[in-house]
Write a protein that holds these residues in place. Sequence first.
Motif, PDB file in Angstrom:
ATOM      1  N   ASP A   1     -19.497 -48.846  61.979  1.00 54.37           N
ATOM      2  CA  ASP A   1     -19.948 -50.083  61.341  1.00 54.37           C
ATOM      3  C   ASP A   1     -21.453 -50.003  61.145  1.00 54.37           C
TER       4      ASP A   1
ATOM      5  N   ASP B   1     -13.537 -56.438  66.124  1.00 56.59           N
ATOM      6  CA  ASP B   1     -14.525 -57.122  65.286  1.00 56.59           C
ATOM      7  C   ASP B   1     -15.146 -58.267  66.064  1.00 56.59           C
TER       8      ASP B   1
ATOM      9  N   ARG C   1     -10.033 -57.654  61.403  1.00 56.98           N
ATOM     10  CA  ARG C   1     -11.308 -58.021  60.779  1.00 56.98           C
ATOM     11  C   ARG C   1     -11.425 -59.533  60.614  1.00 56.98           C
TER      12      ARG C   1
ATOM     13  N   ASP D   1      -9.406 -55.256  55.912  1.00 50.33           N
ATOM     14  CA  ASP D   1     -10.562 -56.084  55.558  1.00 50.33           C
ATOM     15  C   ASP D   1     -10.150 -57.110  54.527  1.00 50.33           C
TER      16      ASP D   1
ATOM     17  N   SER E   1     -13.001 -50.986  54.247  1.00 52.09           N
ATOM     18  CA  SER E   1     -13.937 -52.105  54.116  1.00 52.09           C
ATOM     19  C   SER E   1     -14.129 -52.508  52.660  1.00 52.09           C
TER      20      SER E   1
END
Length: 344
Positions: free
Chosen positions: A46, A129, A198, A238, A279
């Motif tokens: 990330d 997350d 997420r 995501d 993502s």
Amino acid sequence: MKFACSISIALGALLFISAPAMGTSSEVSPKSAVMAPLAAQSLLTDIQRLPSNRLVAVGERGHILFSDDGQHWQQAEVPVRASLNALYFVDELHGWAVGHDATILYSSDGGEHWQLQQFLPELDKPLLDVLFENRLHGIAVGAYGLMYRTEDGGQSWQVEFHLELLDEEEQDYLLELKDDDPELYAIELTAILPHFNRLYQADGQLLMVGEAGFMGISDDFGRHWELLEPFYHGSLFDVAVTTEGHWLAVGLRGHVFLSDDEGDSWQAMVLDSQATINSVIVQPEAIYLTGNAGLWAVSTDQGQTFRFSTEVEGRAIVNAVPFQQQMILATELGIRQLPQQKSD
């Protein structure tokens, strides 16, 4: 499933119960991350650009890196070697990182130094997350429905379970089990929910996606949830909202879904790749998708179509952020850069 490592599954995730926060385990002491000269070339999972324009990235073995120019990276001293899966800074100084062993780390100086707020290797579950709405109030989520909340900036974390995140049949089963077999009920609480992969917040709504097509919506930062009807039975990794208000969800095997009515209906899109998408990055000039096998896709029409390419030697791209006319990528091979899409 996303929890084996934030990328390992990506390479391959009202009954309300509140319990006291569980801090550092007394059985296993955490070991500090090793300072590695090649940390910027190792698996990163990330990355975030802070309001100060600093970049902070997290990855395997407790690696946390920061840079003020996108070229030169320093490794922060981190009090744990657990692989880290996500980070979130609420401003230019205050941020959190989460990962394996239900680890939660906190920084008050823009990512240069980190304190351990939670470390629970006995759970054998990763957090995937983390999201804060201000410096005090945040949520961390992970495998098998793991969810923690803090109201004091992480000084204490409380575990939560939301029955409304199960379908009606599962809710009935769990409520019956509570009376008939309390011991099995306690076990099911730790395993019946899907992996929460997420979190995403936009326009006062909190969206959460996970395995088996799971998507939940909250209007009060996760205190109460509405479970959406599944529109896809594979894992979603995501979700994002475009600048024109379209919802975009992505997941396994190149699946992309677009909704123009806030999740009531979804249109499946065709992408020229079957690689898992990790993502979504929404920018004013374009929408970017990152994924396994070097997947890099760009849309300049609000997600209606995407141009696909393979980057980073065909290795996984986990996330990316814009920085000085470039996109800085967190990848399986560390930090990489690509030109940012120019506006027409």
